[in-house]
Scaffold this active site. Structure first.
Site, PDB file in Angstrom:
ATOM      1  N   HIS A 124       0.920  -1.268   0.016  1.00 15.13           N
ATOM      2  CA  HIS A 124      -0.071  -0.148   0.063  1.00 15.13           C
ATOM      3  C   HIS A 124       0.776   1.239   0.105  1.00 15.13           C
ATOM      4  O   HIS A 124       0.854   2.273  -0.987  1.00 15.13           O
ATOM      5  CB  HIS A 124      -0.931   0.000   1.178  1.00 15.13           C
ATOM      6  N   ASP A 159       6.149  21.385 -26.507  1.00 14.43           N
ATOM      7  CA  ASP A 159       6.208  19.723 -26.140  1.00 14.43           C
ATOM      8  C   ASP A 159       7.082  19.901 -25.031  1.00 14.43           C
ATOM      9  O   ASP A 159       8.076  20.911 -24.844  1.00 14.43           O
ATOM     10  CB  ASP A 159       6.496  18.974 -27.353  1.00 14.43           C
ATOM     11  N   SER A 182      12.445   5.775 -13.881  1.00 11.76           N
ATOM     12  CA  SER A 182      11.432   6.458 -14.534  1.00 11.76           C
ATOM     13  C   SER A 182      11.061   7.903 -13.748  1.00 11.76           C
ATOM     14  O   SER A 182      11.244   8.924 -14.699  1.00 11.76           O
ATOM     15  CB  SER A 182      10.082   5.650 -14.193  1.00 11.76           C
ATOM     16  N   SER A 183      11.377   7.988 -12.646  1.00  7.79           N
ATOM     17  CA  SER A 183      11.351   9.172 -11.627  1.00  7.79           C
ATOM     18  C   SER A 183      12.558  10.196 -12.483  1.00  7.79           C
ATOM     19  O   SER A 183      12.351  11.322 -12.647  1.00  7.79           O
ATOM     20  CB  SER A 183      11.292   9.192 -10.341  1.00  7.79           C
ATOM     21  N   HIS A 199      13.335  11.685   3.426  1.00  5.49           N
ATOM     22  CA  HIS A 199      12.948  13.046   3.826  1.00  5.49           C
ATOM     23  C   HIS A 199      12.720  14.000   2.686  1.00  5.49           C
ATOM     24  O   HIS A 199      11.584  14.615   2.306  1.00  5.49           O
ATOM     25  CB  HIS A 199      13.559  14.005   4.876  1.00  5.49           C
ATOM     26  N   GLU A 257      12.049  13.164  -0.325  1.00  7.97           N
ATOM     27  CA  GLU A 257      11.064  12.373  -0.967  1.00  7.97           C
ATOM     28  C   GLU A 257       9.749  13.004  -0.572  1.00  7.97           C
ATOM     29  O   GLU A 257       8.770  13.242  -1.361  1.00  7.97           O
ATOM     30  CB  GLU A 257      10.926  10.856  -0.769  1.00  7.97           C
ATOM     31  N   TYR A 269       9.170  15.999   0.273  1.00  7.68           N
ATOM     32  CA  TYR A 269       8.742  17.151  -0.057  1.00  7.68           C
ATOM     33  C   TYR A 269       8.784  17.077  -1.587  1.00  7.68           C
ATOM     34  O   TYR A 269       7.922  17.739  -2.127  1.00  7.68           O
ATOM     35  CB  TYR A 269       9.943  18.129   0.086  1.00  7.68           C
ATOM     36  N   SER A 303      -1.162  27.416  -5.074  1.00  8.51           N
ATOM     37  CA  SER A 303      -0.882  28.783  -5.717  1.00  8.51           C
ATOM     38  C   SER A 303      -1.398  29.138  -7.031  1.00  8.51           C
ATOM     39  O   SER A 303      -1.288  30.301  -7.166  1.00  8.51           O
ATOM     40  CB  SER A 303       0.747  28.959  -5.532  1.00  8.51           C
ATOM     41  N   HIS A 349      15.416  12.942  11.914  1.00  7.67           N
ATOM     42  CA  HIS A 349      14.291  13.207  12.884  1.00  7.67           C
ATOM     43  C   HIS A 349      13.506  11.957  12.790  1.00  7.67           C
ATOM     44  O   HIS A 349      12.252  11.793  13.401  1.00  7.67           O
ATOM     45  CB  HIS A 349      13.491  14.496  12.479  1.00  7.67           C
ATOM     46  N   HIS A 350      13.547  11.070  11.628  1.00  7.81           N
ATOM     47  CA  HIS A 350      12.782   9.851  11.480  1.00  7.81           C
ATOM     48  C   HIS A 350      13.415   8.735  12.608  1.00  7.81           C
ATOM     49  O   HIS A 350      12.727   7.479  12.533  1.00  7.81           O
ATOM     50  CB  HIS A 350      12.803   9.391  10.287  1.00  7.81           C
ATOM     51  N   THR A 406       7.257  26.939   5.493  1.00  8.65           N
ATOM     52  CA  THR A 406       6.055  26.263   5.279  1.00  8.65           C
ATOM     53  C   THR A 406       4.823  27.322   5.845  1.00  8.65           C
ATOM     54  O   THR A 406       3.750  27.468   5.084  1.00  8.65           O
ATOM     55  CB  THR A 406       5.893  24.955   5.934  1.00  8.65           C
ATOM     56  N   LYS A 426       4.138  29.953   3.734  1.00 12.21           N
ATOM     57  CA  LYS A 426       3.132  29.612   2.094  1.00 12.21           C
ATOM     58  C   LYS A 426       1.738  29.843   2.658  1.00 12.21           C
ATOM     59  O   LYS A 426       1.060  30.448   1.914  1.00 12.21           O
ATOM     60  CB  LYS A 426       3.554  28.159   1.790  1.00 12.21           C
TER      61      LYS A 426
END
Lengths: 538, 196, 388
Positions: free
Chosen positions: A88, A117, A181-182, A265, A267, A269, A280, A314-315, A340, A343
């Site tokens: 998942h 394009d 791919s990414s 981390h 990732e 963001y 925005s 921090h994880h 943050t 924003k």
């Protein structure tokens, strides 16, 4: 640019389409999609792929919630439960959220910067078409003897090395393909934005969606290779006798977590910065007012991206770190809340003294701002090391990241789809269905994730298939919320099918009254080829 | 358009260099992590080569107690214990602790001891001049050995540390790795009469 | 008006969860001291500090949310097109932007100070009164008192039938163990935490102690419990199939009671050793071995090899019909005693007595149609354990 009074008047000038020297036919059938190098086709492919993955990953979430509906083991065994939580997570992160953003980038970036394009159309085709293979491999591993990956999407060693099943090889292979791919997608976005902007489209004139995606793309090429390194090390540790993460051979399992979160981390963001861009774009449109603090938005995005490289640990506060390191990562993490916050304040200031209407994209955007902020605030609480010891690996964390990823990233994707769908199809979507989708999703998603804060604080660990009796009541609610949220997405499916069949009222090129930007200057539906001759930027 | 294509190509190459570089960086994190651990004492890793003892002034005003924990990992049948589980030392003073091992299995087993110090910072001030953990240790069936660990505590040890714990975990590494320098364990005790 | 209801509903959309949860809570809790909604203040000075810090953070976050959402919803009400609002033209304001960068920063500094203080106190493991070595393994905890011979495993005590919904679930469902850790009150107890296999995490919410158990490395934590009582926690790091089934239970006793308990344990240990010696000299009957073996198998082996001995294909091997079980008796005893490196098979020599190992090996060699007829006696196990 004619301002039509409402959203659904057909555009008179719809006839002057740009495809005068492109009168060769668009290939039809499966070949069109297999061989396409058109950014709009590829964008559509990405978006449908992401939506299918969202439904598959969602179905797995339904299995999880069904098992957790009441205490005791009733539907699945613990081993399969762990496979469900793992797959998942992987599917939602790599199969749903990231491809959806890439799909949006494909559709919108060229249109927003006045390019014909993407810069590398053939690579664009490959970067999409290797993706279904990656997920077929991952899903197929579930049917192997011993089942698929069951070590969590974070695949901590040595659970994923010494103690995992043979399907780990397939997992590693599939993550490699997703990563490739990414990376290809990100390279394409960067090159497009650097080299393909229309004359006059200076950096500080670029729409925020383009800016946030540019920064995201840099994050992607910086950290996806690190993930590739991490899975490679897992592979060699498991199958080829290396000891990167094995204490016996001089390795260290905690080092896995450092490498993983050095990727992980940023990732996070990667999955939220494009969302900031989308919001925005939408908030100013429906406030009929320019975005407040455009420049500070750009700087805030960049500083979030930079800070994301120095907060990874921090994880891992509970892994045992020197106090000084814990302090550093605590303060650095807290610091992220400043840009943050900027924003969120900017969005609110954009609304302030605007002239607001609440069409479906705006509803999702407003829900995003509120619910993402809730997720952000619980993130701030999680940053505080001493209390993180209590929150860590409980449902409080599950609540936190689902608020930022579901009501954050995914709500922003839905907002984006509703906002640009009429531009893509030329028809207004079914507004009644859309409102049903919004309200059902909004209510159920909160019934689903809000009580998770409580069970987490009360002490329920995450990733468990069965739980103590005091968590039973809340889990029942959470599961009911989950089923409702899952069903609500079928409304979205129905709406999208209708939209793709081009049902609905035709719309003008402007679509939304307050919308600004190059994509609203081309006809609706957007012709197959746009901006063959670069537009003039005012 | 071809100008454009050239520009694109140049940019792609630059970006690919970053990608390859970052892939390499992922692996570079492995040695970097060790350096980082040496600097900060994360995880209480100790140096895996001998320190040289230069006689220094012994700080008799402080007494540090050092506690030893011995463990064997799954699949490792050896008996393993510290002959002294706790010693009190002054910083700068050289002292030795012996560890007893016996291989009860009916085959040769090669062991690797992995140290871990807690609090981790103390690892930076624990200087081992000799340790069985620097090398892999073989024992034939039924053999036993008394393996020394000689160390001194750096007088720079922060004032708030008055004791620390050193853990050794024995792993069975038979047939793995290339660190095995000797065929016979250098610390072997005389074979007991009974043999096998 | 329709717009207004839209706006209101957005607000309300997030509220029902609050409302129902609190009412659900009120109906259910019935006099329990511990909240099912919030973090618990716990029973140590540190856990109290952590709780206060949590509440401080929570209220600051609520205050921020109220202000931000307040302004936003006010704007959504006042500045609607349907109310005739005309858009203003401002789109930047340096002063305001500096203010909302600096003010949050100051709030953060205000939060960071108490957080840092608590953190330093939590990590100060110096001068403990006693030390316990906590070792996690798939899926149990092992406690060893460093100043004594006493050490034992602590396994989930909830019956399998409760988990599979055949029996009614007890009050402490999944939070009960056969042998809890016992510690004295009023003393600083240091925990050295490590693991035998994968990463586990030892967590007791009432002490605000959660530390990962990393294989090959030790971590430290400490607590000083003031009130005697039973405190329950769980493993907090995904550690494989039965991650949800390895609770932590700690009993805090007055020092005098603790000492009594400790000497009882030492006495029991001595007796067990004598018993072990006695058993070496005699032979047990097959019935005795099979009955004992079945009990041991279900507590120690069935989690992986399954009660029917068939294992989980591709994950845990079957014992039913396995060549090792059917033929090589020495290898069979050896793997039970010492485990197998690089797999989930643990060394049960540390966990089970010679008699229990003899019984379980006998059981495995004769159950589920493995009718080898082999009988393994404690002395056979001892021979392999000591290499004689």
């Amino acid at each position: 640019m004619a301002h039509s009074s409402d959203t659904i008047a057909p555009e008179h000038t719809g006839a002057h389409e740009h495809d005068d020297h492109h009168d060769h036919h668009i290939p039809s059938g499966i070949k069109r999609w297999l061989y396409t190098t058109n950014h709009k086709d590829i964008g559509t492919l990405y978006l449908w792929f992401a939506f299918i993955m969202f439904l598959i990953g969602g179905a797995m979430a339904m299995v999880i919630r069904l098992e957790l509906f009441q205490p005791g083991l009733q539907i699945v065994d613990p081993n399969f439960f762990n496979q469900m939580t793992t797959v998942h997570g992987l599917i939602m992160v790599f199969g749903a959220v990231m491809p959806a953003f890439t799909g949006l980038a494909n559709w919108l970036v060229p249109m927003m910067i006045g390019a014909p394009d993407m810069a590398l159309p053939r690579m664009n085709n490959w970067s999409f078409w290797i993706l279904p293979g990656a997920f077929l491999i991952l899903l197929a591993s579930l049917f192997m003897e011993g089942g698929g990956p069951s070590f969590g999407w974070t695949f901590y060693a040595p659970l994923s090395t010494t103690y995992s099943g043979d399907s780990t090889a397939l997992f590693v292979f599939s993550v490699h393909i997703m990563g490739a791919s990414s990376i290809m997608g990100a390279i394409n976005v960067i090159v497009t934005i650097f080299n393909m902007r229309a004359p006059g489209m200076t950096w500080m004139k670029m729409p925020l969606f383009v800016w946030t995606w540019l920064i995201t793309a840099f994050l992607l090429i910086a950290v996806m290779p690190v993930l590739a390194g991490a899975v490679t090390m897992v592979l060699t540790d498991k199958f080829f006798g290396t000891s990167f993460f094995n204490a016996a051979g001089g390795g260290d399992p905690v080092m896995f977590q450092h490498i993983f979160w050095f990727f992980g981390h940023p990732e996070v963001y990667i999955m939220i910065l494009p969302a900031f861009g989308i919001i925005s774009q939408i908030v100013p449109t429906f406030s009929r007012k320019k975005l407040f603090g455009y420049a500070s938005m750009v700087y805030a995005t960049a500083s979030i991206a930079l800070l994301s490289f120095v907060v990874w640990a921090h994880h891992m506060f509970t892994t045992g770190m020197p106090v000084a390191a814990e302090m550093f990562f605590m303060f650095a993490t807290m610091l992220i809340s400043v840009p943050t916050g900027v924003k969120v304040f900017n969005w609110v200031a954009t609304m302030w003294r605007g002239s607001m209407t609440f069409e479906v994209p705006m509803l999702f955007a407003v829900a995003f701002i509120v619910l993402f902020t809730i997720g952000g605030l619980s993130g701030l609480m999680l940053a505080i090391t001493p209390v993180d010891f209590q929150y860590h690996d409980t449902y409080f964390v599950v609540a936190h990241f689902h608020y930022v990823l579901v009501t954050g990233a995914i709500f922003s994707i839905m907002a984006a789809v509703y906002y640009w769908l009429p531009k893509w199809t030329g028809k207004m979507f079914d507004i009644t269905l859309a409102k049903w989708h919004f309200w059902c999703s909004l209510i159920s998603v909160n019934v689903l994730f809000f009580p998770m804060h409580f069970v987490g604080l009360a002490g329920m660990p995450r990733r468990i298939p069965d739980y103590a009796l005091q968590f039973a009541d809340f889990n029942k609610w959470i599961s009911l919320g989950g089923f409702a949220f899952g069903l609500s997405q079928l409304i979205f499916l129905a709406l999208l099918i209708k939209a793709c069949r081009k049902q609905g009222e035709p719309v003008s090129s402007q679509v939304w009254e307050g919308a600004e930007g190059l994509e609203w200057e081309i006809p609706s539906p957007a012709p197959y080829h746009t901006f063959e001759t670069p537009p003039v930027i005012k | 358009m071809s100008e454009q294509a050239k520009n694109n190509q140049k940019m792609v190459i630059k970006l690919l260099v970053i990608v390859v570089g970052m892939f390499g960086f992922g692996f570079a994190l492995v040695p970097l992590y060790d350096v980082f651990c040496d600097l900060t004492g994360i995880n209480g890793k100790t140096a895996n080569s001998a320190a040289v003892y230069t006689p220094i002034e012994i700080d008799e005003s402080r007494t540090i107690s050092v506690e030893f924990i011995t463990r064997t990992n799954t699949g490792m049948p050896w008996e393993f214990r510290a002959e002294t589980t706790r010693v009190k030392v002054h910083p700068g003073e050289l002292s030795t602790v012996n560890f007893y091992v016996r291989n009860p299995a009916n085959k040769q087993i090669v062991a690797q001891a992995i140290p871990s110090v807690s609090p981790g910072v103390a690892a930076l001030y624990l200087n081992k001049t000799e340790c069985f953990c620097f090398n892999q240790q073989p024992l034939l069936a039924g053999e036993e050995a008394s393996m020394p660990m000689q160390f001194y505590v750096d007088p720079q040890l922060p004032d708030d540390i008055s004791f620390f714990t050193v853990q050794y975990t024995l792993f069975d590494v038979t047939g793995k790795g290339d660190k095995l320098a000797v065929k016979e364990n250098p610390y072997l005790r005389e074979q007991p009469e009974s043999g096998i | 008006m329709k717009r207004l209801t839209n706006v209101l509903s957005i607000v309300l959309g997030t509220l029902p969860t609050f409302v129902f949860s609190f009412t659900a809570q009120a109906a259910e809790s019935g006099g329990k001291a511990v909240s099912d909604l919030n973090l618990r203040p716990g029973v140590t000075e540190i856990s109290g500090q952590v709780y206060d810090l949590h509440m401080l953070m929570f209220f600051i976050c609520v205050a921020i949310a109220v202000v931000v959402f307040g302004v936003m919803f006010t704007s959504m009400y006042l500045h609607r097109k349907s109310r005739g609002a005309k858009p203003a033209h401002f789109h930047e304001n340096v002063k305001v932007e500096i203010a909302w960068t600096v003010v949050p920063f100051l709030i953060l500094v205000f939060m960071a100070v108490p957080a840092a203080q608590t953190l330093i106190a939590m990590e100060d493991t110096t001068e403990p009164d006693m030390t316990v070595l906590v070792t996690g393994s798939q899926w149990k905890w092992h406690y060893k008192y460093m100043d004594s011979e006493v050490e034992y495993y602590s396994l989930l005590a909830t019956q399998q039938e409760q988990i599979t919904n055949r029996f009614e679930k007890g009050e402490n469902y999944l939070l009960e163990v056969d042998r809890p850790l016992v510690i004295p009150t009023g003393q600083k107890v240091r925990f050295l935490i490590t693991s035998e296999d994968v990463i586990h995490s030892w967590w007791v919410p009432d002490f605000a102690v959660k530390k990962d158990a990393n294989p090959g490395f030790i971590n430290e934590a400490w607590t000083k419990v003031d009130e005697p009582g039973v405190y329950r926690g769980q493993c907090a790091e995904l550690c494989g199939k039965d991650h949800g089934f390895m609770p932590v239970v700690v009993i805090a006793k007055e020092p005098a009671e603790f000492n009594t308990w400790m000497s009882e344990q030492e006495e029991a240990l001595r007796k067990a050793k004598e018993e072990e010696q006695r058993l070496l000299a005699m032979n047990m009957s097959i019935e005795e071995l099979m009955a004992e073996g079945k009990r041991v198998y279900n507590t120690a082996c069935a989690a992986c090899h399954m009660p029917n001995g068939e294992g989980l294909p591709g994950v845990f091997p079957a014992l039913k019909g396995s060549p090792m079980v059917m033929e090589d008796q020495l290898a069979h005893i050896d793997i039970v005693l010492n485990g197998k490196a690089g797999t989930a098979m643990q060394a049960f020599g540390k966990m089970l007595s010679l008699k229990e190992i003899a019984a379980v090996v006998t059981y495995e060699r004769n159950a589920w149609g493995n009718n080898t007829g082999d009988i393994v006696q404690p002395k056979d196990v001892n021979a392999i354990a000591t290499g004689e």
